[in-house]
Design an enzyme around this catalytic site. Structure first.
Site, short mmCIF file in Angstrom:
data_model
loop_
_atom_site.label_atom_id
_atom_site.label_comp_id
_atom_site.label_asym_id
_atom_site.label_seq_id
_atom_site.Cartn_x
_atom_site.Cartn_y
_atom_site.Cartn_z
CG HIS A 10 -3.03 9.53 -5.28
ND1 HIS A 10 -1.76 9.38 -6.04
CD2 HIS A 10 -2.35 8.90 -4.01
CE1 HIS A 10 -0.72 8.74 -5.49
NE2 HIS A 10 -1.03 8.52 -4.02
CG ASP A 28 -2.53 11.11 -8.74
OD1 ASP A 28 -2.48 12.13 -7.83
OD2 ASP A 28 -1.95 9.92 -8.48
CG HIS A 75 -0.28 0.15 2.57
ND1 HIS A 75 0.13 1.30 2.96
CD2 HIS A 75 -0.01 -0.95 3.53
CE1 HIS A 75 0.84 0.88 4.25
NE2 HIS A 75 0.56 -0.32 4.55
CB SER A 110 1.42 6.06 -3.74
OG SER A 110 1.57 7.46 -3.50
#
Length: 476
Positions: A450, A422, A201, A275
């Protein structure tokens, strides 16, 4: 048409100027507020805990201190040695980002100027020393010195949370059991496992970003063949949140290896990362080049550093531009530039995460799952602060090397997916990745940002991943 175009350009320019002006005043005020909060927290820490921990805006100390030797260059720590250990332990610490203690602002510049002037006046009035009697010493930020000495001094790995951190069962249960591994959600095949997938994540999130969206949408065929691992990164979700950790790249990778690769005897794997997780994914792939079968990166934060720029500082300015608009950039700037303001935010949000979770469920009448709120609230300031600087900013000078390694040494397929809207990590970052890895396939998803690059399109994304994995297996 030309009149409308000129009018639009005029309004756009006016908006940018207004944003610049407002941002200047807002962040000047925040510079002062952070300066004042520094001393406020020292007093509160001393009253509550009978001591205060140094912060990264505190004055530097001599680098040579009892209990260990810290060897530094002019700008960074090189290594740490401990003479108390018979084996003379040595920790390489190049991954400590200078952005932790070097963030230029109006207040810091005035403070530096004042200190330099006082030093100059002192030297002018000081008696002349004989040649050869002046000793040069290196200095390093006192917080880093103290944290490193804790590491070589045998400090316990599970210290009591600070008063400003939540000590509920979810946040602190790992200390009672002395658990030294990450929380890992395992789904999919239990027997006759053919493939493994590791999900990583992003910043201030958790494994639920995957388990509440993608995992329920994978087909039965996929779950019968693939073993799915979703980890809570060190310092986030239900994973350990050690107070003395510097949350460096090495620490994050070591914990992933100790929690997934080693205990589950993973011999090969696909990686899906979002990310900040993309940086860890690249580093993990480079460390285990023969094990990676495919690499899927969502919104990778890669900004090539212009010549003459310092990579860490340039990265910090790109992801945290000190602007009030867009809101997500303002939030990133608060988190990245202000150690004490961000600690205050964590005090209000993270320490009281149970309250916010309750209110969210109450307002939504418990009709929607609150995993995004849970992931956002369940971390500590120490974990977020160090991870942001040491991973996102601190690895800025290494990413190009990682990408070149993936290009030259890894044969796996590379897929890069980005949301067109994003505002935190612009689409150009994905094309920057493709410029370093020509075989990488870039997919820009319209009308997604995002977060909604996954959330809200989980079914479609699950099918995309299954196709990536299946095609990779066929090609092999």
């Amino acid at each position: 048409m030309s009149i409308m175009k000129n009018t639009k350009l005029t309004f756009t320019m006016a908006g940018r100027i207004l944003n610049e002006v407002i941002s200047f005043f807002v962040f000047t005020v925040l510079d002062v507020v952070d300066f004042l909060l520094c001393y406020t927290y020292r007093v509160i820490d001393f009253i509550v805990e009978a001591e205060w921990k140094s912060c990264y805006c505190s004055s530097a100390k001599q680098a040579i201190m009892s209990g260990g030797t810290i060897m530094v260059s002019e700008t960074k720590i090189v290594c740490l040695t401990s003479s108390s250990s018979s084996s003379r332990n040595k920790l390489q610490l190049e991954e400590i980002s200078d952005t932790l203690y070097t963030r230029s602002s109006l207040v810091s510049e005035v403070s530096k100027y004042t200190v330099n002037e006082l030093k100059r006046l002192k030297l002018e009035n000081a008696p002349t020393l004989k040649t050869g009697t002046l000793r040069s010493t290196f200095t390093v930020n006192s917080t880093i010195v103290e944290m490193l000495q804790g590491k070589i001094g045998g400090q316990k790995s599970h210290s009591i949370p600070r008063w400003s951190d939540c000590d509920c069962k979810t946040c602190n249960s790992w200390t009672a059991s002395c658990k030294d591994s990450l929380f890992v959600h395992v789904d999919g095949a239990k027997e006759n496992v053919q493939e493994n997938v590791i999900f990583i994540h992003g910043f201030i999130s958790s494994s639920e970003f995957w388990t509440e969206t993608l995992f329920p949408n994978f087909s039965k065929a996929t779950k019968s063949r693939y073993r799915l691992f979703a980890v809570d990164l060190l310092g986030f979700g239900r994973s350990p949140k050690p107070n003395e950790s510097l949350y460096t790249l090495r620490e994050h990778l070591d914990m992933i290896e100790k929690s997934v690769l080693e205990p589950y005897k993973v011999k090969s794997f696909h990686i899906v990362a979002h990310s900040l997780g993309c940086i860890l994914a690249l580093a993990l792939a480079v460390k285990h080049p023969g094990l990676v079968k495919s690499l899927t990166l969502l919104a990778p934060p890669y900004f090539p550093t212009p010549k003459g720029e310092q990579a860490t500082q340039y990265m910090m300015r790109r992801i945290a531009p000190r602007r009030v608009w867009p809101v997500i950039a303002f939030g990133a700037s608060l988190a990245c530039w202000y150690e004490h303001v961000s600690r205050t935010i964590c005090l209000l949000i993270c320490k009281n995460h149970r309250l916010w979770e309750f209110l969210t469920k109450l307002l939504t009448r418990n009709r929607i799952k609150t995993y995004l709120v849970d992931g956002f609230c369940c971390h500590t300031h120490n974990a977020a602060w160090h991870t942001l600087h040491n991973i996102i900013c601190g690895t800025a000078g290494k990413i190009e090397g990682y990408l070149d390694m993936v290009k030259n040494r890894l044969k796996c397929k590379v897929t890069v997916i980005h949301g067109e809207d994003d505002e935190l990590i612009p689409v150009e970052c994905s094309y920057n990745v493709q410029s370093r890895i020509p075989r990488a396939r870039v997919n820009v998803v319209k009308n997604k940002d995002h977060i909604t690059i996954v959330v809200g399109r989980q079914q479609a994304f699950a099918r995309e991943l299954e196709e990536i994995w299946n095609n990779n297996s066929i090609s092999n």
